[in-house]
Motif scaffolding. Sequence first.
Motif, mmCIF file in Angstrom:
data_model
loop_
_atom_site.group_PDB
_atom_site.id
_atom_site.type_symbol
_atom_site.label_atom_id
_atom_site.label_comp_id
_atom_site.label_asym_id
_atom_site.label_seq_id
_atom_site.Cartn_x
_atom_site.Cartn_y
_atom_site.Cartn_z
ATOM 1 N N THR A 99 0.816 -1.219 0.000
ATOM 2 C CA THR A 99 0.000 0.000 0.000
ATOM 3 C C THR A 99 0.848 1.266 0.000
ATOM 4 O O THR A 99 0.327 2.348 -0.241
ATOM 5 C CB THR A 99 -0.916 0.039 1.248
ATOM 6 O OG1 THR A 99 -0.102 0.185 2.435
ATOM 7 C CG2 THR A 99 -1.744 -1.229 1.352
ATOM 8 N N ARG A 100 2.133 1.139 0.256
ATOM 9 C CA ARG A 100 2.972 2.318 0.456
ATOM 10 C C ARG A 100 3.528 2.849 -0.869
ATOM 11 O O ARG A 100 3.761 2.094 -1.803
ATOM 12 C CB ARG A 100 4.122 1.985 1.411
ATOM 13 C CG ARG A 100 3.638 1.642 2.814
ATOM 14 C CD ARG A 100 4.783 1.215 3.699
ATOM 15 N NE ARG A 100 4.289 0.862 5.032
ATOM 16 C CZ ARG A 100 4.802 -0.097 5.781
ATOM 17 N NH1 ARG A 100 5.822 -0.806 5.331
ATOM 18 N NH2 ARG A 100 4.311 -0.346 6.976
ATOM 19 N N PRO A 101 3.771 4.170 -0.920
ATOM 20 C CA PRO A 101 4.411 4.730 -2.107
ATOM 21 C C PRO A 101 5.866 4.282 -2.161
ATOM 22 O O PRO A 101 6.451 3.976 -1.123
ATOM 23 C CB PRO A 101 4.299 6.249 -1.863
ATOM 24 C CG PRO A 101 4.184 6.393 -0.375
ATOM 25 C CD PRO A 101 3.440 5.165 0.084
ATOM 26 N N MET A 108 -5.596 -0.138 0.255
ATOM 27 C CA MET A 108 -5.439 -0.482 1.671
ATOM 28 C C MET A 108 -5.319 -1.986 1.812
ATOM 29 O O MET A 108 -5.756 -2.747 0.938
ATOM 30 C CB MET A 108 -6.621 0.029 2.496
ATOM 31 C CG MET A 108 -7.973 -0.564 2.129
ATOM 32 S SD MET A 108 -9.299 0.070 3.187
ATOM 33 C CE MET A 108 -8.839 -0.635 4.783
ATOM 34 N N SER A 109 -4.702 -2.397 2.900
ATOM 35 C CA SER A 109 -4.525 -3.824 3.129
ATOM 36 C C SER A 109 -5.819 -4.447 3.632
ATOM 37 O O SER A 109 -6.489 -3.878 4.505
ATOM 38 C CB SER A 109 -3.418 -4.055 4.162
ATOM 39 O OG SER A 109 -3.434 -5.396 4.616
#
Length: 231
Positions: A99-101, A108-109
Motif C-alpha cells: 500500500t505504500r508509495p 489499503m490492506s
Amino acid sequence: EARQLVAAKTLKMITRESTTTFGDALPHFLDDNYRAKAPRSKAEATRTLQGHFLPSLRKKQLNAITDADISTVLAKLDHVQSEQLHAFRFVRTFLKWCTRPPRRYMKMSPLDGYAAPSEDVKRSRVLSDNELIALWNASYGPFGDMVRLLILWGTRNGETGRLSRSWQDQDVLTMPGKFTKNGRAHAIPLLPMAAEILRRQPEAGDYYFPGRTEGAHFNDGSWGMLFGVQF
C-alpha cells in the motif's frame, strides 16, 4: 457524482488501478523489505509466503485480494498455531508494504484491523534429565545429530541447521552475528561430544547439515516434520 468525476479527471486526480499480482510483487517485497536484515529473516519470510500463500494467490491481483482469501489460507494451518501466527504476520507485513508509495499496488490492506489468529505462547516447561536422556538415545542420523547439538549447546534450531565448516577455527566454532537472533557473534568451545558429532558428518560442501538443494543448508521449515514423523 458525474461532475466530481469530470473535475477529478481534469485535475488528474484519477489514477489507473494497479494490475500487479501477488506473484509479481512478492520477490520485490522480499528484496526490498529484508535488504538490511539478517539472511535468516528473509529466508523464513520467503519460505512462509511462497509455501503457504503463493500457490493460491500467485495470479490474483493485489487490489482484488480480500480478508477471506487470507483466512482460507490461514485456516489450513489451524493444527499448527505457531506456524499460522508466523504466516499471518508475514503476509500482513507484505500487504502493508504493497500500500505504500511509490508502489501503491492496493489502496489499503485487507488485513487492516484484522485480529491475529492466535497469540504467542511463552514456554515455561523444560525437559527433565530422564526426558533428555530418552531424546538423546532416540536421536540418530544427521537430523538426530542436530537434535543432540541442541541438547549440548542450547542453540536455536535455525542456527544449528546452518552450521558452516568455515565457522570453525581449531577447537572453537563462532556463529557470525548476522546468523544469530540477537545479532552478536556466538563462540562455542568444541568439547569432545560435540566435536565428534561434527566430525562424523559427510563432507558434502561447506555446511555440516546440507539441504536437498545443492549448496544450501538444512531448511528451517523442515524441523516440524521429517521422515513422516511429527516433532
